[in-house]
Design an enzyme around this catalytic site. Sequence first.
Site, PDB file in Angstrom:
ATOM      1  N   GLU A 198       0.847  -1.185   0.000  1.00 21.26           N
ATOM      2  CA  GLU A 198       0.000   0.000   0.000  1.00 21.26           C
ATOM      3  C   GLU A 198       0.893   1.250   0.000  1.00 21.26           C
ATOM      4  O   GLU A 198       1.183   1.778  -1.035  1.00 21.26           O
ATOM      5  CB  GLU A 198      -0.961  -0.041   1.187  1.00 21.26           C
TER       6      GLU A 198
ATOM      7  N   GLU B 212      -2.318   0.629  13.223  1.00 20.44           N
ATOM      8  CA  GLU B 212      -3.459   1.028  12.405  1.00 20.44           C
ATOM      9  C   GLU B 212      -4.773   0.792  13.140  1.00 20.44           C
ATOM     10  O   GLU B 212      -5.684   1.618  13.112  1.00 20.44           O
ATOM     11  CB  GLU B 212      -3.454   0.206  11.116  1.00 20.44           C
TER      12      GLU B 212
HETATM   13  C1  BGC Z   1      -5.320   2.786   4.561  1.00 18.90           C
HETATM   14  C2  BGC Z   1      -5.833   3.868   5.460  1.00 18.90           C
HETATM   15  C3  BGC Z   1      -6.732   4.697   4.630  1.00 18.90           C
HETATM   16  C4  BGC Z   1      -7.893   3.820   4.360  1.00 18.90           C
HETATM   17  C5  BGC Z   1      -9.024   4.494   3.729  1.00 18.90           C
HETATM   18  C6  BGC Z   1      -6.467   1.939   4.187  1.00 18.90           C
HETATM   19  O1  BGC Z   1      -6.121   0.874   3.399  1.00 18.90           O
HETATM   20  O2  BGC Z   1      -4.285   2.079   5.119  1.00 18.90           O
HETATM   21  O3  BGC Z   1      -5.042   4.374   6.382  1.00 18.90           O
HETATM   22  O4  BGC Z   1      -7.021   5.955   5.069  1.00 18.90           O
HETATM   23  O5  BGC Z   1      -7.506   2.664   3.653  1.00 18.90           O
HETATM   24  O6  BGC Z   1      -9.911   3.631   3.336  1.00 18.90           O
END
Ligand code: BGC
Length: 759
Positions: free
Chosen positions: A359, A640
């Site tokens: 990501e 997270e």
């Molecule tokens: C990310 C987040 C992001 C989110 C929004 C995720 O996959 O890691 O931090 O803001 O998606 O949907």
Amino acid sequence: MNPLSSPVAWSAQMITPAADIGSAPLFRRELALATGHGAVESAVLHVTALGVFEAAINGRPVGPDVLSPGWSSYEWRLRYRSYDVGHLLTSRSVITATVGNGWYRGRLAFAGTRAFYGQQLGLLAQLEITYADGHRELVVTDESWTASGSDSIADDLYDGQIIDARRRAPGWYVVGSYPGSEWALPARVMDFDTSRLAPYIGPPTTRQEALHAVKVWTSPSGRTLVDFGQNLVGWLRFTVRGSRGSEIRVRHAEVLEDDELGVRPLRDAQATDRFILSGEDDFFEPTKTFHGFRYVEVTGWPGELRADDLEAVVVHSELERTGHFACSNELLNQLHHNVVWGTKGNFLDLPTDCPQRNERLGWTGDIAVFAPSAAFLFDVKDFLADWLADLKLEQRHQDGMVPFVVPDVLKYLPPPPDFPDPDSTAVWSDAAVWVPWALYQAYGDPDVLAVQYESMAAHVRRAASLTSDTGLWDTGFQFGDWLDPDASPDQPANAKADKGVVATACLYRSASLLAEVATLLGHADDATAFGALASRTRDAFNAHYVADDSTILSDCTTVYALAIVFGLLDAEAEVAAGRRLRDLVAKSGHRISTGFAGTPFVHDALTRTGHLADAYALLLQTECPSWLYMVTMGATTIWERWDSMLPDGSINPGEMTSFNHYAFGSIADWMHRTIGGLAPAEPGYARVLVAPRPGGDLTWADTRLETPHGTVRVSWRLTDDRLTVETELPPGVTGVLCTPGSQDVELQHGRHVHTRQLE
Ligand code: BGC
């Protein structure tokens, strides 16, 4: 004029190897200095790449940066770096540059896609030499350059790098020792529009420090594991000698699970580097990738691996550390440390959500809420201004819409099934307003507002166009209070907070900030228009979402926090909302009940409505979900999810389970202002609000900030019921000391000590 920063008249052309080379190409060109013109007065090398480059002259790196030119919205803006190279040139020299896939041609995002921006790597370099008599000479990339394979035979930011030391030829970097047929490949000129080239606004990415391993051991399955004691971002480096052709393999992970590397959170990022030995002493450093890791698993090391055989190199954008905080509670100090390391790991050229899995994107929502904390901890003025330049460009090409990520690569992917057409979304798209505003508050320079004004206004206009007839922003897709701990791991958007309430509150906040910005910049008509939008939105919010007894639709912590902090309620309703908020926070057992949208505002809402004790109880909670739960589970960065690691030590089954996401680190901002008592009373701290609010079991706190005007320090000590506050303000800065139950005191520059009796 400084040749390093003056505009460049480009003669260089973008070059690529004439045929595909199965590894990172090494471009090469020899040159001889002109004679009869005196000494070299200045020599500046401007370089960029379609990919990531490392350039050298006579084998010596031209600068300390790595992974340049970083990641920008390449479609419209490709940054270049300029180096003073006079000291590297000799009468005959060789310029070399390797180019890796990086963000340009490597893998990006979660769909397994690579080469979003193009199939061919490229190098563009222009060396400008000025001699004592004014004679000027240019050496530029063109067909006179050659290209060959380098020792880097595969590289990808997510998957890792393979370096084969057997391919290294000392002749690469030595004039005249042309290593023969390998070099026969000519460079080919590519079609490239140099109007896309732009200097960096922000700092380059560099190696910041090196950490030694704290432990090497054998896992239950017999693997060699190494712990660096800190979840970090970067790579390993080491020197090793082993049999020719043998291979060392290094896998990276942030956590352990069942005493083995916990790689599931990486999803399909391989995060594996491979090193093939030449039989001599080999130095390896995989600089064309990066990993988020605390642990590595090493296979194939010749002999026994010892802790001091390896170093972990910490890599991020070069940012000056400006803000410091310490207090009497060690768990809070560790939490603060974790926020600092979350910033380091995710400020690698652009502000990312996470640095480890497939990501690593510039998710707008994450930085929208984290910017105030980041801007205290580090000087991120130029770093974020650079990213905002891309945000503005993306918006310009998408009708004012602020995409989910900047640079926006998701626009090239088909939207997932059951996903509506992307449009601006609250919190995420509000980054267009909230980030420049945070920079203005921290550094006091209105330039960022002027530069971003078009983008800020375009965002608010677009968001306003998405409201329904009621004036509420209750249409379209919203992430909402993303990652509410009560949402199931596979339904992260399924929060308690009503999405319309969250979005409408955010629209109100952005419109009112923009009205203020418009006034500041002298755009009177806009100020009136945005002010009117703000008050319409506030009215609609109150009419549709706030009941007569002041209950707000969906009646959960997040909606009260936003309504209070954004100023959506009248005085009486705010008092009632504060009480309801306090009750909800207490009812949750002072555990977290909010996601990305609500969390950054709960503490301010509690403080503002007089419920400080609950704010402290929520912060000092150690049961899951809470900030200190992560700390007691051994976290060294911010996670997270509140429960990225479950209490039994297993990894959360959700497919988004990073251990290095800064969004929930936004609490640091409240810690600085309210525990530390150091807040800007005017943008840029020309005037300081010194208002520490001791609470919980805390007996002291020390907070320090390098402001644009100099160092500001606030320390307090609690002894019995006496609060002693020591303040230091630099020349030209005034302040006001506000402590509970006492009259405010005006502060001039210098050191001041005030002691107060607390009730
Ligand atoms: C990310 C987040 C992001 C989110 C929004 C995720 O996959 O890691 O931090 O803001 O998606 O949907």
